[in-house]
Design a protein around this motif. Sequence first.
Motif, mmCIF file in Angstrom:
data_model
loop_
_atom_site.group_PDB
_atom_site.id
_atom_site.type_symbol
_atom_site.label_atom_id
_atom_site.label_comp_id
_atom_site.label_asym_id
_atom_site.label_seq_id
_atom_site.Cartn_x
_atom_site.Cartn_y
_atom_site.Cartn_z
ATOM 1 N N LYS B 163 0.847 -1.197 0.000
ATOM 2 C CA LYS B 163 0.000 0.000 0.000
ATOM 3 C C LYS B 163 0.881 1.245 0.000
ATOM 4 C CE LYS B 163 -4.659 -0.368 1.542
ATOM 5 N NZ LYS B 163 -5.590 -0.537 2.631
ATOM 6 N N LEU B 277 -8.773 -8.073 -0.499
ATOM 7 C CA LEU B 277 -9.534 -7.464 0.599
ATOM 8 C C LEU B 277 -8.762 -6.293 1.194
ATOM 9 C CD1 LEU B 277 -12.066 -7.859 2.602
ATOM 10 C CD2 LEU B 277 -10.339 -8.729 4.148
ATOM 11 N N ASN B 281 -10.586 -4.203 -1.552
ATOM 12 C CA ASN B 281 -11.869 -4.826 -1.223
ATOM 13 C C ASN B 281 -12.726 -5.015 -2.470
ATOM 14 O OD1 ASN B 281 -13.760 -6.028 0.376
ATOM 15 N ND2 ASN B 281 -14.778 -4.111 0.895
ATOM 16 N N GLN B 283 -13.043 -3.186 -5.022
ATOM 17 C CA GLN B 283 -13.502 -2.006 -5.740
ATOM 18 C C GLN B 283 -12.575 -1.700 -6.907
ATOM 19 O OE1 GLN B 283 -13.969 0.293 -2.275
ATOM 20 N NE2 GLN B 283 -16.138 -0.059 -2.158
ATOM 21 N N TRP B 284 -12.966 -0.773 -7.722
ATOM 22 C CA TRP B 284 -12.247 -0.423 -8.953
ATOM 23 C C TRP B 284 -12.049 -1.660 -9.834
ATOM 24 C CZ3 TRP B 284 -9.622 1.235 -4.261
ATOM 25 C CH2 TRP B 284 -9.972 2.522 -3.890
ATOM 26 N N PHE B 294 -16.836 -13.894 0.280
ATOM 27 C CA PHE B 294 -16.764 -13.308 1.622
ATOM 28 C C PHE B 294 -17.765 -12.166 1.757
ATOM 29 C CE2 PHE B 294 -14.714 -10.351 4.668
ATOM 30 C CZ PHE B 294 -14.604 -11.191 5.749
ATOM 31 N N ASP B 295 -17.841 -11.359 0.699
ATOM 32 C CA ASP B 295 -18.761 -10.232 0.677
ATOM 33 C C ASP B 295 -20.200 -10.680 0.874
ATOM 34 O OD1 ASP B 295 -17.553 -7.810 0.416
ATOM 35 O OD2 ASP B 295 -18.601 -7.333 -1.455
#
Lengths: 451, 336
Positions: B163, B277, B281, B283-284, B294-295
Amino acid sequence: MHKVLLTGVASLALVAGAAQAADLKFAPGEDSRFNWDSFTQFSDSHDLSGQTLTIFGPWLGPDKDLIESVLAYFEEATGANVEYSGSDSFEQQIVIDTQAGSPANIAVFPQPGLAADLAAKGFLTELPASAGEFLSEKYAAGQSWVDLSTYEGPDGEPGLYVFPYKADLKSLVWYVPDNFDDAGYDVPETMEELKALTEQIVADGGTPWCIGLGSGGATGWPATDWVEDMMLRTQPPEVYDQWVTNEIPFNDPRVVNAIDEFGWFAKNDTFVDGGAAAVASTDFRDSPKGLFDSPPKCYMHKMASFIPSFFPEGVELGLDADFFYFPAYEGEDLGRPVLGAGTLFGITEDSPAAQAFIEFLETPIAHEVWMAQSGFLTPFKDVNPEAYANDTLRGEGEILTEATTFRFDGSDLMPGKIGAGAFWTGMIDYVGGQSAEEAATEIQNSWDTLK
Amino acid sequence: MEQILKALLAVVIGVAAAVAYFYGSNKLLDLIFPSQTKDPADGARNLRVSGMIRPWLFLGPALLSLGVYLVYPVVASVWYSLHGASGDTYVGLANYRWMFGDSEFRQSMFNNMLWLIFVPALSTFFGLIIAWLTDRIWWGSFAKMMIFMPMAISFVGASVIWKFVYDYRGEGSEQIGILNAIVVAMGGEPHVWIAMPFWNNFFLMVILLWIQTGFAMVLLSAALRGIPEETIEAAVIDGANGVQIFFKIMIPQIYNTIAVVWTTITIIVLKIFDIVLAMTNGQWDTQVLANLMFDWMFRGGGDFGRGATIAIVIMVLVIPIMVWNIRNARKEMEGR
């Protein structure tokens, strides 16, 4: 072997002893702003020595220290040992824990929708009737709080399953008064003025807004607050209610318009620090820091009342940072709508200590201890407003009580998969370049698959 | 401290209980069917009976835990996948019908395919090249150690590190992300790497490559060393150059190890979850199957039917690779 075991037991006892001697932030009886009678009364009527109460919630970092400072009073009063643990994946973890049959005694829900789901599945213990009476009598706009906490149980019968404690006010814009003074800007009273100010700042060579939507697994939620505030400012509250229950579709022109109202601010490269591309990837916890740079990276930050917890060290509220009400359109005649939220305490694993803890939340002292620190508002009418740590918090309390319309955070009222999923993703896609119509249609499609 | 003590206590109790079980049950069996009896025929019969029971006695705990931790979840997942959100109403194949019509699911399948194509191939390739190269330089073991190190970091830990590599700060402010810092230093514009649809999949894959290359390298390096010197000497005498030796002599001899490394990483990739995750998560447009599962399973009250349905898909995709992997390993065993 025997000796080793004995040493182990001895050190265990030592550890347990150390955990119980928690520090109290304010010595009981000393500060006259606090309702110490309620503390001694509660202390006299409850003895939970030797019992352990586990609490699981979404608070981490500074918020964790704050809740623990309140829990210390419960420990002091009852002799119980309270263990709080927090997670920024609370939404997922609480489902896993309850399904696995090993939840904490108390869960702190940031979302009524999630709590309602668990109540329907029978994972929440119904609260005693006295809690409902307390809410309707002692909380400002009590009935709305009772309604908010009432869900259908596993048998389909409605009941009070959670206890709201700690309110957040969302319709706030944070700014640094010195920066406004230096540049000669006035606090806008109407949305028209706010938009004019935004353009003015750009014309003066500054960047008006800091917006950050990043929040780990929950990335996207700050955008939903913008859209909800815009709904309340462009449509009557009845439309808002129909929207959160999907009586009108998500891609209704009125909703699409509210999303575009948010986009007016967020999708303009010159309006936001870092450009529109940075909006989705900036963490909401880092985002407000731009206000305090010199020269300022931005002049305004729209965020709920809890955000001072994430201001840089040493920032003094009211002096270095202040807020104003996110204004309503003068031309719309919708009064002073306010968007808010709060946390809801539910019993996920019943025990005498858990029951006693809910009673503890009904004492003024449980509210005042946190009020006197930061990031806490309460609709509880019996608390002393003087206990608020500063004028900022007191001012927020006033906005809460002066509102002509109060609505709870809409994404928290929607089904989890929408309010804590498709809506977030949709806003990320929208900020990333999709049109409001496309994003809203995709959210509606997700909602359709849930039916 | 308390946790450590508890953990130690649990380990001690667990080991003691296991020992007590095996020792005690064995003793008990001998007591019930004694081999030393007055009548030798009885003794022989007892010996035969206890001989039949004994393996089950020893296998018992393992079979039980296999049942509880492997068989039961599979059966339960299939059962859940045929039921509604809370797992109590039978809905037939509705979840499967929903799944194939769902754009997010198709997106996840596509992304998983991307991962499947690139990650196992690249990490095996890099692992092989590095294993070959580091065998012939004097600081090879140090290089190997550095490359192997990421293996010791959890996926989430690695994501946190990366990150910072991909971090983006607004244009004009100082870039703390190393990638953007380099790009800016070279006169480019900073980018929001993890929010660039399609390409961000590759930025996430790099993290897994970073972790898995060390694993591939260690196994392949061991295999390379196991190649008999004679075959290489013979090739040298025949006048083969380095590249020819590598591709025509060495690779064919370690083909089995390459296959094992490849399939192992393929299975890891099919289950990839933690990195996605922690980084986006999903997205994009970076959603993958395990994260999607999992979602649905756990977000916002959870939909157990749909979550389980996606879990079944992952299992169905993993099974053939696993079967092939095991069959391959068994073939190799037979050869020895």
